[in-house]
Design a protein around this motif. Structure first.
Motif, PDB file in Angstrom:
ATOM      1  N   ARG A 121       0.807  -1.287  -0.059  1.00  0.00           N
ATOM      2  CA  ARG A 121      -0.074   0.114  -0.318  1.00  0.00           C
ATOM      3  C   ARG A 121       0.964   1.335   0.168  1.00  0.00           C
ATOM      4  NH1 ARG A 121      -3.798  -0.566   4.732  1.00  0.00           N
ATOM      5  NH2 ARG A 121      -1.665  -0.503   5.708  1.00  0.00           N
ATOM      6  N   ASP A 122       1.911   1.322   0.752  1.00  0.00           N
ATOM      7  CA  ASP A 122       2.800   2.498   0.861  1.00  0.00           C
ATOM      8  C   ASP A 122       3.228   2.640  -0.674  1.00  0.00           C
ATOM      9  OD1 ASP A 122       2.773   3.139   3.284  1.00  0.00           O
ATOM     10  OD2 ASP A 122       4.825   2.723   3.700  1.00  0.00           O
ATOM     11  N   GLU A 123       3.833   1.582  -1.238  1.00  0.00           N
ATOM     12  CA  GLU A 123       4.651   1.943  -2.566  1.00  0.00           C
ATOM     13  C   GLU A 123       3.535   2.362  -3.512  1.00  0.00           C
ATOM     14  OE1 GLU A 123       7.311  -1.157  -3.562  1.00  0.00           O
ATOM     15  OE2 GLU A 123       8.699  -0.524  -1.977  1.00  0.00           O
ATOM     16  N   GLN A 124       2.377   1.684  -3.530  1.00  0.00           N
ATOM     17  CA  GLN A 124       1.377   2.091  -4.454  1.00  0.00           C
ATOM     18  C   GLN A 124       0.610   3.641  -4.080  1.00  0.00           C
ATOM     19  OE1 GLN A 124      -1.408  -1.058  -3.895  1.00  0.00           O
ATOM     20  NE2 GLN A 124      -0.445  -2.562  -5.337  1.00  0.00           N
ATOM     21  N   ALA A 125       0.680   4.014  -2.791  1.00  0.00           N
ATOM     22  CA  ALA A 125       0.184   5.223  -2.713  1.00  0.00           C
ATOM     23  C   ALA A 125       1.366   6.352  -2.989  1.00  0.00           C
ATOM     24  CB  ALA A 125      -0.296   5.331  -0.991  1.00  0.00           C
ATOM     25  N   LEU A 126       2.354   5.866  -2.737  1.00  0.00           N
ATOM     26  CA  LEU A 126       3.447   7.005  -3.167  1.00  0.00           C
ATOM     27  C   LEU A 126       3.734   7.207  -4.789  1.00  0.00           C
ATOM     28  CD1 LEU A 126       6.479   6.198  -0.677  1.00  0.00           C
ATOM     29  CD2 LEU A 126       5.080   8.265  -0.767  1.00  0.00           C
ATOM     30  N   GLU A 127       3.512   6.079  -5.381  1.00  0.00           N
ATOM     31  CA  GLU A 127       3.229   5.859  -6.732  1.00  0.00           C
ATOM     32  C   GLU A 127       2.071   6.941  -7.214  1.00  0.00           C
ATOM     33  OE1 GLU A 127       2.535   2.923 -10.160  1.00  0.00           O
ATOM     34  OE2 GLU A 127       4.549   2.199  -8.899  1.00  0.00           O
ATOM     35  N   ALA A 128       1.042   6.704  -6.773  1.00  0.00           N
ATOM     36  CA  ALA A 128      -0.320   7.495  -7.070  1.00  0.00           C
ATOM     37  C   ALA A 128      -0.058   8.705  -6.713  1.00  0.00           C
ATOM     38  CB  ALA A 128      -1.452   6.861  -6.419  1.00  0.00           C
ATOM     39  N   ARG A 129       0.670   9.273  -5.621  1.00  0.00           N
ATOM     40  CA  ARG A 129       0.823  10.651  -5.321  1.00  0.00           C
ATOM     41  C   ARG A 129       1.734  11.271  -6.328  1.00  0.00           C
ATOM     42  NH1 ARG A 129      -0.888  15.109  -4.193  1.00  0.00           N
ATOM     43  NH2 ARG A 129      -0.127  16.149  -2.609  1.00  0.00           N
ATOM     44  N   ARG A 142       0.341  12.680 -19.374  1.00  0.00           N
ATOM     45  CA  ARG A 142       1.223  11.760 -18.580  1.00  0.00           C
ATOM     46  C   ARG A 142       2.390  11.567 -19.752  1.00  0.00           C
ATOM     47  NH1 ARG A 142      -0.681   6.612 -15.571  1.00  0.00           N
ATOM     48  NH2 ARG A 142      -1.336   8.355 -14.056  1.00  0.00           N
ATOM     49  N   GLN A 143       3.466  11.923 -19.328  1.00  0.00           N
ATOM     50  CA  GLN A 143       4.838  11.704 -20.029  1.00  0.00           C
ATOM     51  C   GLN A 143       5.749  11.063 -19.397  1.00  0.00           C
ATOM     52  OE1 GLN A 143       5.333  15.595 -21.679  1.00  0.00           O
ATOM     53  NE2 GLN A 143       5.611  16.608 -19.470  1.00  0.00           N
ATOM     54  N   TRP A 144       5.689  10.590 -18.161  1.00  0.00           N
ATOM     55  CA  TRP A 144       6.624  10.106 -17.348  1.00  0.00           C
ATOM     56  C   TRP A 144       6.191   8.825 -16.847  1.00  0.00           C
ATOM     57  CZ3 TRP A 144       5.537  15.511 -16.526  1.00  0.00           C
ATOM     58  CH2 TRP A 144       6.731  16.210 -16.874  1.00  0.00           C
ATOM     59  N   ASP A 145       7.113   7.884 -16.442  1.00  0.00           N
ATOM     60  CA  ASP A 145       6.473   6.481 -15.899  1.00  0.00           C
ATOM     61  C   ASP A 145       7.469   6.872 -14.429  1.00  0.00           C
ATOM     62  OD1 ASP A 145       5.545   5.324 -18.007  1.00  0.00           O
ATOM     63  OD2 ASP A 145       7.460   4.653 -19.066  1.00  0.00           O
ATOM     64  N   VAL A 146       6.609   6.254 -13.463  1.00  0.00           N
ATOM     65  CA  VAL A 146       7.184   6.343 -12.136  1.00  0.00           C
ATOM     66  C   VAL A 146       7.265   4.661 -11.608  1.00  0.00           C
ATOM     67  CG1 VAL A 146       6.388   7.108  -9.629  1.00  0.00           C
ATOM     68  CG2 VAL A 146       5.820   8.535 -11.637  1.00  0.00           C
ATOM     69  N   GLU A 147       8.563   4.864 -10.860  1.00  0.00           N
ATOM     70  CA  GLU A 147       8.673   3.413 -10.094  1.00  0.00           C
ATOM     71  C   GLU A 147       9.062   3.652  -8.694  1.00  0.00           C
ATOM     72  OE1 GLU A 147      11.376  -0.745 -10.557  1.00  0.00           O
ATOM     73  OE2 GLU A 147      11.996   1.326 -11.554  1.00  0.00           O
ATOM     74  N   SER A 151      10.404   3.046  -0.753  1.00  0.00           N
ATOM     75  CA  SER A 151      10.258   4.561  -0.759  1.00  0.00           C
ATOM     76  C   SER A 151      11.020   5.304  -1.603  1.00  0.00           C
ATOM     77  CB  SER A 151      10.257   5.213   0.890  1.00  0.00           C
ATOM     78  OG  SER A 151       9.563   4.366   1.618  1.00  0.00           O
ATOM     79  N   ASN A 152      11.956   4.716  -2.467  1.00  0.00           N
ATOM     80  CA  ASN A 152      12.764   5.728  -3.372  1.00  0.00           C
ATOM     81  C   ASN A 152      12.093   5.764  -4.801  1.00  0.00           C
ATOM     82  OD1 ASN A 152      14.888   5.895  -1.559  1.00  0.00           O
ATOM     83  ND2 ASN A 152      15.526   3.852  -1.870  1.00  0.00           N
ATOM     84  N   VAL A 153      12.039   6.915  -5.448  1.00  0.00           N
ATOM     85  CA  VAL A 153      11.430   7.125  -6.639  1.00  0.00           C
ATOM     86  C   VAL A 153      12.243   7.314  -7.792  1.00  0.00           C
ATOM     87  CG1 VAL A 153       9.531   8.766  -7.557  1.00  0.00           C
ATOM     88  CG2 VAL A 153       9.377   8.374  -5.374  1.00  0.00           C
ATOM     89  N   THR A 154      11.779   6.468  -8.911  1.00  0.00           N
ATOM     90  CA  THR A 154      12.511   7.048 -10.025  1.00  0.00           C
ATOM     91  C   THR A 154      11.551   7.239 -11.129  1.00  0.00           C
ATOM     92  OG1 THR A 154      14.178   5.240  -9.779  1.00  0.00           O
ATOM     93  CG2 THR A 154      14.104   5.992 -11.887  1.00  0.00           C
ATOM     94  N   ILE A 155      11.846   8.529 -11.665  1.00  0.00           N
ATOM     95  CA  ILE A 155      10.759   9.007 -12.852  1.00  0.00           C
ATOM     96  C   ILE A 155      11.627   8.950 -14.128  1.00  0.00           C
ATOM     97  CG2 ILE A 155       9.753  11.278 -13.493  1.00  0.00           C
ATOM     98  CD1 ILE A 155       9.760  12.127 -10.459  1.00  0.00           C
ATOM     99  N   ARG A 156      11.060   8.410 -15.102  1.00  0.00           N
ATOM    100  CA  ARG A 156      11.462   8.088 -16.456  1.00  0.00           C
ATOM    101  C   ARG A 156      10.720   8.642 -17.538  1.00  0.00           C
ATOM    102  NH1 ARG A 156      13.115   3.584 -14.016  1.00  0.00           N
ATOM    103  NH2 ARG A 156      15.203   2.854 -14.343  1.00  0.00           N
ATOM    104  N   GLY A 157      11.484   9.582 -18.381  1.00  0.00           N
ATOM    105  CA  GLY A 157      10.443  10.251 -19.379  1.00  0.00           C
ATOM    106  C   GLY A 157      11.366  11.100 -20.226  1.00  0.00           C
ATOM    107  N   ILE A 158      10.863  12.052 -20.983  1.00  0.00           N
ATOM    108  CA  ILE A 158      11.401  12.940 -21.706  1.00  0.00           C
ATOM    109  C   ILE A 158      11.215  14.182 -20.860  1.00  0.00           C
ATOM    110  CG2 ILE A 158      11.493  14.388 -23.829  1.00  0.00           C
ATOM    111  CD1 ILE A 158      10.453  11.776 -25.149  1.00  0.00           C
ATOM    112  N   CYS A 159      12.363  15.171 -20.772  1.00  0.00           N
ATOM    113  CA  CYS A 159      12.363  16.400 -20.039  1.00  0.00           C
ATOM    114  C   CYS A 159      12.887  17.298 -20.850  1.00  0.00           C
ATOM    115  CB  CYS A 159      13.197  16.142 -18.782  1.00  0.00           C
ATOM    116  SG  CYS A 159      12.646  14.917 -17.542  1.00  0.00           S
ATOM    117  N   ALA A 160      12.405  18.704 -20.783  1.00  0.00           N
ATOM    118  CA  ALA A 160      12.918  19.844 -21.486  1.00  0.00           C
ATOM    119  C   ALA A 160      14.247  20.007 -21.375  1.00  0.00           C
ATOM    120  CB  ALA A 160      11.819  21.042 -21.185  1.00  0.00           C
TER     121      ALA A 160
END
Length: 193
Positions: A121-129, A142-147, A151-160
């Protein structure tokens, strides 16, 4: 997340002088992994697990009392104990549940399934937030994927640019419970990798 956030109560307990057959009926009837054994002041003095009960029955001691089958000493946690420490206690002591005590008095119990639910629940809740904040930032495109892992977050996607990467990391860090934040610009990764 702490023990007080996920503990179950009230806790079904037994006393040292409870008939072992009655304790086994509680274990099997309610599907408990273990029963804390408490004294008259509700202090944990032992624990009766399914394994303890099976060993007593197998050795012919089922007509006895809980005291002859219970395990001591008992590993306990406090309401402020963090999830990783509870996981360690359970794994190190081969327990499926651990009593929660405050000032020595039993206040709840945490089972492995409680920890698993909390971790998922923690990881799913953090991901949703994180997704919600990123969607607010990007205007719902939505242009990024979140993992989220531990509790550590990785955001992948195209950034300006690098400034946008810093903004994404900064807004993600505003979420309570987020550890490290890593932003990976997938446009900057060579296609042969």
């Amino acid at each position: 997340m702490r023990a007080r956030d996920i503990l179950s109560r009230p806790v079904v307990t037994v006393r040292r002088d409870t008939a072992l057959t009655d304790a086994v009926a509680l274990l099997t009837g309610h599907g408990f992994a273990a029963l804390p054994v408490v004294d008259e002041r509700e202090r944990v003095v032992g624990i009766l697990s399914e394994s303890d009960a099976m060993a007593a029955i197998e050795s012919g001691r089922e007509a006895g009392i809980v005291e002859v089958a219970m395990s001591t000493p008992v590993s306990v946690v406090e309401p402020t104990t963090e999830v990783p420490e509870m996981v360690k206690v359970m794994l190190d002591h081969h327990r499926r549940s651990v009593p929660v005590v405050e000032a020595g008095v039993l206040v709840g119990i945490v089972a492995r399934r409680d920890l698993l639910r909390a971790l998922a629940r923690d990881e799913q809740a953090l991901e949703a937030r994180v997704y919600s904040l990123l969607e607010d930032y990007s205007g719902s495109h939505r242009q990024w994927d979140v993992e989220v892992v531990d509790s550590n977050v990785t955001i992948r996607g195209i950034c300006a640019d690098e400034a946008e990467q810093r903004v994404l990391a900064a807004i993600t860090r505003t979420i309570p419970g987020v550890g490290e934040v890593r932003v990976v610009d997938t446009a900057a990764i060579p296609s042969d990798q």
